[in-house]
Structures are given as structure tokens and as C-alpha cells.
Design an enzyme around this catalytic site. Structure first.
Site, PDB file in Angstrom:
ATOM      1  N   HIS A 119      -6.955   2.459   3.414  1.00 16.41           N
ATOM      2  CA  HIS A 119      -6.255   3.427   4.267  1.00 16.41           C
ATOM      3  C   HIS A 119      -6.569   4.825   3.716  1.00 16.41           C
ATOM      4  O   HIS A 119      -6.719   4.994   2.493  1.00 16.41           O
ATOM      5  CB  HIS A 119      -4.750   3.153   4.175  1.00 16.41           C
ATOM      6  N   ASP A 197      -2.075   0.203  -3.555  1.00 16.88           N
ATOM      7  CA  ASP A 197      -1.429   0.683  -2.335  1.00 16.88           C
ATOM      8  C   ASP A 197      -0.631  -0.501  -1.778  1.00 16.88           C
ATOM      9  O   ASP A 197      -1.194  -1.419  -1.183  1.00 16.88           O
ATOM     10  CB  ASP A 197      -2.519   1.141  -1.361  1.00 16.88           C
ATOM     11  N   GLN A 200       1.613  -2.032   2.794  1.00 21.75           N
ATOM     12  CA  GLN A 200       1.735  -3.184   3.703  1.00 21.75           C
ATOM     13  C   GLN A 200       2.104  -4.461   2.958  1.00 21.75           C
ATOM     14  O   GLN A 200       2.507  -5.442   3.581  1.00 21.75           O
ATOM     15  CB  GLN A 200       0.418  -3.405   4.468  1.00 21.75           C
ATOM     16  N   LYS A 223       8.607   1.380   6.160  1.00 19.92           N
ATOM     17  CA  LYS A 223       7.908   0.178   6.635  1.00 19.92           C
ATOM     18  C   LYS A 223       8.645  -1.087   6.202  1.00 19.92           C
ATOM     19  O   LYS A 223       8.194  -2.192   6.475  1.00 19.92           O
ATOM     20  CB  LYS A 223       6.474   0.150   6.087  1.00 19.92           C
ATOM     21  N   CYS A 361      -6.473   4.473  10.516  1.00 21.17           N
ATOM     22  CA  CYS A 361      -6.631   5.259   9.276  1.00 21.17           C
ATOM     23  C   CYS A 361      -7.554   4.592   8.256  1.00 21.17           C
ATOM     24  O   CYS A 361      -7.617   5.022   7.105  1.00 21.17           O
ATOM     25  CB  CYS A 361      -5.289   5.562   8.594  1.00 21.17           C
TER      26      CYS A 361
END
Ligand SMILES: Cc1ncc(COP(=O)(O)O)c(C=O)c1O
Length: 408
Positions: A119, A197, A200, A223, A361
Site C-alpha cells: 500500500h 503494515d 488489514q 478499520k 493504493c
């Protein structure tokens, strides 16, 4: 017991939008009632700033803000709550790590190992850091599906120049869960650190940072059922403590003097200059409690069940091309043959189905999947198989003519 109908009742967005099928939770999730109530409670009964006021509501809210650090520590199984920094999003957290780690620990010729899945929020800070310091960006090999090739990954370390690895836990386009424990073990074997990261991954999977042994993990509250405007940076204390803040200002310093010298507060406060998103952090506490009550094992297995269910249905359709048939974490990326992704998502919108289309992205991913634009459907704990069935019926009947008509 996982009871999706009971869960759905907790989400006013579902009640208030009976005709909407929301398949864009990877962009942001709906919020359950306890999270909304917490934010309203702050505005209606206890609006104040924290760590500054000499009065009861400020003491109480300051304590609740600090208690959220403990809640997040417990959620991640971190060693200590001082390893949890609140920022204003995963993007901020990823920048704090990249910019400061590079300034402090990288030198010309060092290598930052990342991937083509990334991303923008994970890779751009490292691009900037690499340029400033004179580092090389290296991409770990991926197989044709977009999974990390572990042998190729280890090969990347063989010249002993890799000092930092930047990878996602879960790809926001492919939904694959990357083998973090193994990736971390290999990075550490070659004395590199790993910044993950988790935007998600954390909302969908049970995370144990001690077991995974990752050095940094960044993610966003919005999220994972929490309010917007809050990010989390987990860092192993010894490493985190060595980084400098990105922002300087009130709340993060103990003293400063005429000569320009600054004495910062301890970690993590030194990273939290200015008034934070207090109501967001309080709401995050309720979001984490909610997820814990549902159980992260249930969250993960239900996400996998919905994902596999949708993929199995799509695989039976002639007009669909799927790009991540091994996805597990609530993300399915596909195209309708011969139809531009945005035209299809515009038509789905007219049918009451919210999905995202475009490059999501991850602008380097076309190197792997061969297309720049896709449709992404993403699920969370409040979605149902009935909603998926409805979507599949719509997909079956979608034609280019219907898409064009829906635009006109
Ligand atoms: C994988 C990944 N990383 C980082 C981000 C950035 O998160 P935020 O916009 O909350 O800062 C996102 C958001 O979509 C994401 O999917």
C-alpha cells in the site's frame, strides 16, 4: 458462539441502511453501538483535554485514555503498555517508523527490503527515507499469485546489506496472510528489523506480537470497528525508545530552554505531541473490547468462511476473472470480463452494493496481477452469506450495456 444476526443488531449503519450491502470494510469498518456510545458520552458528559486539566473530568478522561493503552497491549499481547503509541492512523505510524528509523539507523548503501504488494502508506515513507539517506529499495520475489517466495526472500539478505524489512501482514488487494513469524525470523537472522503494515491484518487476525517477534506494527482504529483519526504504533520498547518523534509540541516535552534544547517525556508520550483524538482513543477501547468479546479466532474463521464462500461462487461464473483465489482475510479482488472496474462498481452501487474499484493504493501490484484496475469486495463480521448471494446474482446479470445505462 458466533451469531452474525446478533452482531448485526449492534451496528446502527446496518439498521439505518436496510437496502445497503456494504462490502468495503477494508476501506473502513462500520462501528458498533458501544463505540458510538463512548464517543457520544465523551462529547455529552466529559468533554475536556487530557493530561492538562486540574479537575475531575480531566483526571477521569486522562485515566481512560491511558487505560486504552493497556487494552491495546493486552489485545496484541505486547510486553508493556509503553510499547503502544497512539497516532492518527496507520499512515502516521508507518511514517514515524520509516522516517526516524532511516535517519537514526540507516546509512548510504543500506537496503530496505519491501515488496510490490505494498500500500502507498507503507512504501512511500521508505521511498522518501531511502532518497534522503542514499539507501537502495529492494523488492522481495513473489510467486505468480503474489505470495512471498520464502527462498527468494532469504536470498535478498545474502549480501548482508538489508537493514530493514517493510511488509504487510495482509495485502489490502490480495487478502493473503503473509507468514510473519517466518519472515521475521529470517530478517532477524541477518540482523535486520521488520516493520509490519498491519492495517488489514490486525482487524482480522489474532495477533501476538511476542510470538511473531515483529519489531514494529502499525494499524488504524477505523478499520477495526473503532473511530477514525486514531492509529496505533506498536514497537519493541528498546527500539521504539531510540526513535525520535516526527512531531514536537505540547504534551510530549518535559522542559525546554532558551538555548533551544528540549527534554522530551518518556516513550510513548514523547511521540504524542499536541491534543490527540481523545474521543477516538476512548472509542478504540470499546472496539477492542467488542472484538475480544466476539473472539479474534471467530473473527478470523468467519472472515475466511465468507471469503471462500464468495470465491467458490465467483469461480462458477464465466464472466468473472479472480485475482486472489487463495485469499483468506475478507478480501476478494476480481474483474468482470470486458467491463472497466469502475463502470461495474457504478452499476453495483445502483443495485445497493458498495464495493471499491481502482488500484486500491497498491500501484505496483499490476506487476504481479497484470492489471491496474480491479473491483475489491471486502467483508467483516457483520456481513452474511445472503448478502454475498445477492451480490453474485447481480454479478451474473451484469452486462456492459447495463453498466453504461446506469452511468447515463
Ligand atoms: C494495507 C494498508 N496499509 C495502510 C493503510 C493506510 O491506513 P490509514 O488510511 O488508516 O492510515 C491502508 C488503508 O487502506 C491499508 O489498506
Amino acid at each position: 458462539m458466533f451469531d452474525v444476526e446478533k452482531i448485526r443488531n449492534d451496528f446502527p449503519m446496518i439498521r439505518n441502511n436496510p437496502d445497503l450491502i456494504y462490502f468495503d470494510s477494508a476501506a473502513t469498518s462500520f462501528k458498533p453501538q458501544p463505540v458510538i456510545d463512548e464517543v457520544i458520552r465523551f462529547y455529552e458528559t466529559r468533554t475536556c483535554n487530557i493530561h492538562r486539566g486540574d479537575y475531575d473530568i480531566s483526571f477521569a478522561v486522562s485515566k481512560e485514555y491511558d487505560d486504552t493503552r493497556e487494552t491495546v497491549r493486552r489485545f496484541l499481547n505486547a510486553q508493556r503498555k509503553e510499547e503502544i503509541v497512539f497516532s492518527n492512523g496507520a499512515t502516521s505510524s508507518l511514517n514515524i517508523v520509516a522516517i526516524n528509523f532511516a535517519k537514526k539507523f540507516l546509512k548510504k548503501g543500506d537496503v530496505i527490503l519491501t515488496s510490490l504488494i505494498e500500500h502507498a502508506s507503507d512504501i512511500l515513507p521508505w521511498f522518501v527515507a531511502a532518497k534522503e539517506v542514499g539507501c537502495e529499495i529492494r523488492y522481495t520475489p513473489l510467486d505468480e499469485k503474489g505470495m512471498i517466495d520464502l527462498i527468494g526472500y532469504e536470498e535478498c539478505f545474502k549480501d548482508n546489506r538489508v537493514k530493514v524489512v517493510a511488509l504487510p501482514y495482509v495485502s489490502n488487494v490480495l487478502g493473503y496472510i503473509y507468514p510473519l513469524k517466518e519472515l521475521t525470523r529470517i530478517a532477524h537472522k541477518y540482523n535486520a528489523i521488520i516493520s509490519v503494515d498491519g492495517a488489514q491484518g490486525v482487524p482480522h487476525l489474532k495477533v501476538d506480537v511476542k510470538d511473531l517477534d515483529v519489531d514494529f506494527l502499525s494499524f488504524s482504529s477505523h478499520k477495526m470497528l473503532g473511530p477514525g483519526g486514531v492509529g496505533i504504533l506498536y514497537g519493541k520498547y528498546e527500539l521504539l525508545d531510540q526513535l525520535d518523534p516526527v512531531f514536537y509540541g505540547g504534551g510530549s516535552n518535559a522542559r525546554f530552554y532558551n538555548d533551544g534544547s528540549i527534554i522530551l517525556k518518556e516513550t510513548p508520550e514523547k511521540f504524542e505531541a499536541g491534543t490527540p483524538c481523545i474521543e477516538g482513543v476512548l472509542g478504540l477501547n470499546r472496539a477492542v473490547e467488542y472484538l475480544e468479546k466476539v473472539g479474534m479466532d471467530n473473527v478470523a474463521s468467519y472472515g475466511k468462511e465468507l471469503t471462500e464462500y464468495f470465491i467458490s461462487k465467483l469461480e462458477k461464473l464465466d464472466n468473472v476473472e479472480i485475482y486472489n483465489s487463495a485469499s483468506e482475510a475478507g478480501i476478494v479482488t476480481f474483474n468482470l470480463k470486458g467491463i472497466f472496474s469502475q463502470d461495474a462498481s457504478g452499476y453495483f452501487n445502483k443495485q445497493g452494493i458498495a464495493v471499491r474499484s481502482g488500484n486500491h493504493c497498491a500501484k505496483l501490484l499490476f506487476n504481479i496481477i497484470g492489471v491496474t484496475e480491479t473491483i475489491r469486495a471486502s467483508f467483516y463480521i457483520y456481513n452474511t452469506k445472503e448478502e454475498i448471494d445477492r451480490f453474485v446474482d447481480v454479478i451474473k446479470d451484469t452486462t456492459i450495456e447495463k453498466c453504461v445505462d446506469s452511468i447515463l
